[in-house]
Motif scaffolding. Structure first.
Motif, PDB file in Angstrom:
ATOM      1  N   MET A 105      50.646  33.749  49.497  1.00 14.54           N
ATOM      2  CA  MET A 105      49.441  33.261  48.815  1.00 14.54           C
ATOM      3  C   MET A 105      49.018  31.880  49.322  1.00 14.54           C
ATOM      4  O   MET A 105      49.860  30.999  49.443  1.00 14.54           O
ATOM      5  N   PRO A 106      47.716  31.687  49.646  1.00 15.63           N
ATOM      6  CA  PRO A 106      47.261  30.340  50.007  1.00 15.63           C
ATOM      7  C   PRO A 106      47.242  29.441  48.777  1.00 15.63           C
ATOM      8  O   PRO A 106      47.402  29.916  47.659  1.00 15.63           O
ATOM      9  N   ALA A 107      47.032  28.135  48.973  1.00 15.71           N
ATOM     10  CA  ALA A 107      47.102  27.166  47.873  1.00 15.71           C
ATOM     11  C   ALA A 107      45.959  27.329  46.875  1.00 15.71           C
ATOM     12  O   ALA A 107      46.044  26.869  45.750  1.00 15.71           O
ATOM     13  N   GLU A 108      44.859  27.935  47.304  1.00 15.10           N
ATOM     14  CA  GLU A 108      43.775  28.191  46.344  1.00 15.10           C
ATOM     15  C   GLU A 108      42.967  29.412  46.769  1.00 15.10           C
ATOM     16  O   GLU A 108      42.942  29.793  47.936  1.00 15.10           O
ATOM     17  N   LEU A 109      42.320  30.016  45.766  1.00  9.92           N
ATOM     18  CA  LEU A 109      41.421  31.145  46.013  1.00  9.92           C
ATOM     19  C   LEU A 109      40.038  30.716  45.538  1.00  9.92           C
ATOM     20  O   LEU A 109      39.669  30.931  44.390  1.00  9.92           O
ATOM     21  N   PRO A 110      39.252  30.059  46.423  1.00 13.18           N
ATOM     22  CA  PRO A 110      38.016  29.392  45.979  1.00 13.18           C
ATOM     23  C   PRO A 110      36.881  30.340  45.594  1.00 13.18           C
ATOM     24  O   PRO A 110      36.105  30.022  44.709  1.00 13.18           O
ATOM     25  N   THR A 111      36.766  31.475  46.256  1.00 14.76           N
ATOM     26  CA  THR A 111      35.635  32.372  45.975  1.00 14.76           C
ATOM     27  C   THR A 111      36.137  33.736  45.514  1.00 14.76           C
ATOM     28  O   THR A 111      37.283  34.099  45.802  1.00 14.76           O
ATOM     29  N   PRO A 112      35.279  34.500  44.804  1.00 14.19           N
ATOM     30  CA  PRO A 112      35.678  35.870  44.418  1.00 14.19           C
ATOM     31  C   PRO A 112      36.098  36.701  45.632  1.00 14.19           C
ATOM     32  O   PRO A 112      37.040  37.481  45.562  1.00 14.19           O
ATOM     33  N   LEU A 113      35.390  36.506  46.763  1.00 14.66           N
ATOM     34  CA  LEU A 113      35.697  37.268  47.975  1.00 14.66           C
ATOM     35  C   LEU A 113      37.117  36.983  48.467  1.00 14.66           C
ATOM     36  O   LEU A 113      37.805  37.879  48.978  1.00 14.66           O
ATOM     37  N   SER A 114      37.576  35.726  48.265  1.00 13.09           N
ATOM     38  CA  SER A 114      38.907  35.371  48.755  1.00 13.09           C
ATOM     39  C   SER A 114      40.011  36.122  48.009  1.00 13.09           C
ATOM     40  O   SER A 114      41.110  36.296  48.536  1.00 13.09           O
ATOM     41  N   TYR A 115      39.680  36.599  46.788  1.00 15.11           N
ATOM     42  CA  TYR A 115      40.648  37.421  46.050  1.00 15.11           C
ATOM     43  C   TYR A 115      40.884  38.758  46.757  1.00 15.11           C
ATOM     44  O   TYR A 115      41.934  39.375  46.604  1.00 15.11           O
ATOM     45  N   PHE A 117      46.548  37.285  37.861  1.00 15.71           N
ATOM     46  CA  PHE A 117      47.880  36.806  38.228  1.00 15.71           C
ATOM     47  C   PHE A 117      47.887  36.174  39.618  1.00 15.71           C
ATOM     48  O   PHE A 117      48.477  35.098  39.811  1.00 15.71           O
ATOM     49  N   ILE A 118      47.241  36.811  40.619  1.00 16.56           N
ATOM     50  CA  ILE A 118      47.251  36.184  41.950  1.00 16.56           C
ATOM     51  C   ILE A 118      46.426  34.896  41.937  1.00 16.56           C
ATOM     52  O   ILE A 118      46.736  33.963  42.674  1.00 16.56           O
ATOM     53  N   GLY A 119      45.391  34.843  41.063  1.00 22.38           N
ATOM     54  CA  GLY A 119      44.645  33.597  40.917  1.00 22.38           C
ATOM     55  C   GLY A 119      45.551  32.482  40.412  1.00 22.38           C
ATOM     56  O   GLY A 119      45.551  31.363  40.936  1.00 22.38           O
ATOM     57  N   LEU A 120      46.358  32.795  39.408  1.00 26.31           N
ATOM     58  CA  LEU A 120      47.289  31.813  38.840  1.00 26.31           C
ATOM     59  C   LEU A 120      48.367  31.443  39.860  1.00 26.31           C
ATOM     60  O   LEU A 120      48.715  30.276  40.043  1.00 26.31           O
ATOM     61  N   LEU A 121      48.867  32.458  40.560  1.00 29.49           N
ATOM     62  CA  LEU A 121      49.970  32.270  41.500  1.00 29.49           C
ATOM     63  C   LEU A 121      49.568  31.370  42.667  1.00 29.49           C
ATOM     64  O   LEU A 121      50.417  30.688  43.243  1.00 29.49           O
ATOM     65  N   SER A 122      48.260  31.347  42.994  1.00 32.39           N
ATOM     66  CA  SER A 122      47.839  30.568  44.158  1.00 32.39           C
ATOM     67  C   SER A 122      48.076  29.073  43.948  1.00 32.39           C
ATOM     68  O   SER A 122      48.331  28.357  44.904  1.00 32.39           O
ATOM     69  N   PHE A 123      48.014  28.602  42.690  1.00 38.47           N
ATOM     70  CA  PHE A 123      48.164  27.151  42.501  1.00 38.47           C
ATOM     71  C   PHE A 123      49.305  26.743  41.570  1.00 38.47           C
ATOM     72  O   PHE A 123      49.415  25.589  41.193  1.00 38.47           O
ATOM     73  N   THR A 124      50.166  27.703  41.177  1.00 42.98           N
ATOM     74  CA  THR A 124      51.344  27.324  40.389  1.00 42.98           C
ATOM     75  C   THR A 124      52.609  27.867  41.050  1.00 42.98           C
ATOM     76  O   THR A 124      52.553  28.739  41.907  1.00 42.98           O
ATOM     77  N   ASP A 125      53.771  27.325  40.627  1.00 40.81           N
ATOM     78  CA  ASP A 125      55.063  27.823  41.102  1.00 40.81           C
ATOM     79  C   ASP A 125      55.284  29.262  40.648  1.00 40.81           C
ATOM     80  O   ASP A 125      54.862  29.647  39.557  1.00 40.81           O
TER      81      ASP A 125
END
Lengths: 120, 137
Positions: B34-44, A65-73
């Motif tokens: 939340m930043p605009a992207e999470l590029p690496t597993p560590l960034s999670y 979810f936080i992965g999705l949230l980082s680049f979507t509204d």
């Protein structure tokens, strides 16, 4: 990437919530809200493997979810995960053996239709 | 309405309110930090130490615990629709506090969600289970 994350969120959430419901039901109704009693309930639950498995599934769901949230509204990411709704109501009836009357089906169906429109 | 039914009903509504508020503000706080992207597993992992994200995680833990508490006596098929009002409140949070653009189609969807929640919440009372047997009382 987006839809893969959404698929992971939906699957992990469904598994987690059904396991959580089974685990909590085995524990029984929490009726005593004093801190000491809540602490005892928490320590009992921490040894319940069904509850532990549900927390692991929720964790998988959270990181997807936080992965999705980082680049979507926010107003996309949250409603789209409500697709878990249909699966969970079906699981509530057939796995948890709950009585789901027609009004609940109708309500859940209307909510789902709304969720679909929100996320389109 | 018996006093037992009234007790269970008010307990259910109070617990549902905690579940919904913790969910809405938890999701909002997560997105806020939340930043605009999470590029690496560590960034999670490192992202969890941002203040807004940490607040969001704390609120979502409260959400999880309050929800488990609610599920100890209420049906999943009751809890799910009632707490789905969160989806509506989250959309408002996105619109007002995060300046997200929400199309008319999405707003119609939000109204349908409200209608569905009202149908389910007004149409069924929470069911309870015995502590051992799992039978309906």
């Amino acid at each position: 990437m987006k839809w893969m994350l959404i698929a992971i969120i939906i699957a992990a959430t469904c598994v987690g919530e059904v396991l959580q419901a089974i685990g909590m039901r085995r524990h029984g109704e929490i009726a005593d809200f004093r801190p000491s009693a809540l602490g005892r309930a928490a320590s009992t639950l921490a040894r319940n493997w069904i509850v532990i498995a549900s927390v692991v599934a929720m964790g998988v769901s959270f990181f997807a979810f936080i992965g999705l949230l980082s680049f979507t509204d926010l107003s996309f990411a949250v409603p789209v995960t409500a697709a878990t709704y249909v699966f969970e109501t079906v699981l509530a009836k057939y796995v948890l053996k709950e009585r789901v009357n027609w009004l609940r089906w109708l309500g859940a169906g209307v909510v789902l239709l709304g969720v679909v429109l929100v996320s389109l | 309405m018996t006093s037992e039914t009234a007790r269970l009903r008010s307990k259910t509504w109070a617990c549902s309110a905690v579940v919904v508020l913790a969910n809405v503000f938890g999701d909002f706080s997560l997105k806020r930090g939340m930043p605009a992207e999470l590029p690496t597993p560590l960034s999670y992992i490192t992202v969890l130490f941002r203040p807004w994200v940490a607040l969001g995680v704390t609120l979502l833990v409260l959400w999880l615990l309050s929800r488990m508490t609610l599920l100890s006596w209420a049906d999943l098929s009751y809890v799910l629709p009632v707490t789905s009002i969160s989806y509506v409140l989250v959309a408002f949070a996105g619109r007002w506090w995060l300046n997200e653009q929400i199309t008319p189609q999405r707003w119609v969807g939000i109204l349908l969600i409200v209608a569905g929640v009202a149908l389910v919440g007004g149409g069924s009372a929470p069911q309870t289970f015995g502590p051992q047997s799992g039978e309906r009382s």
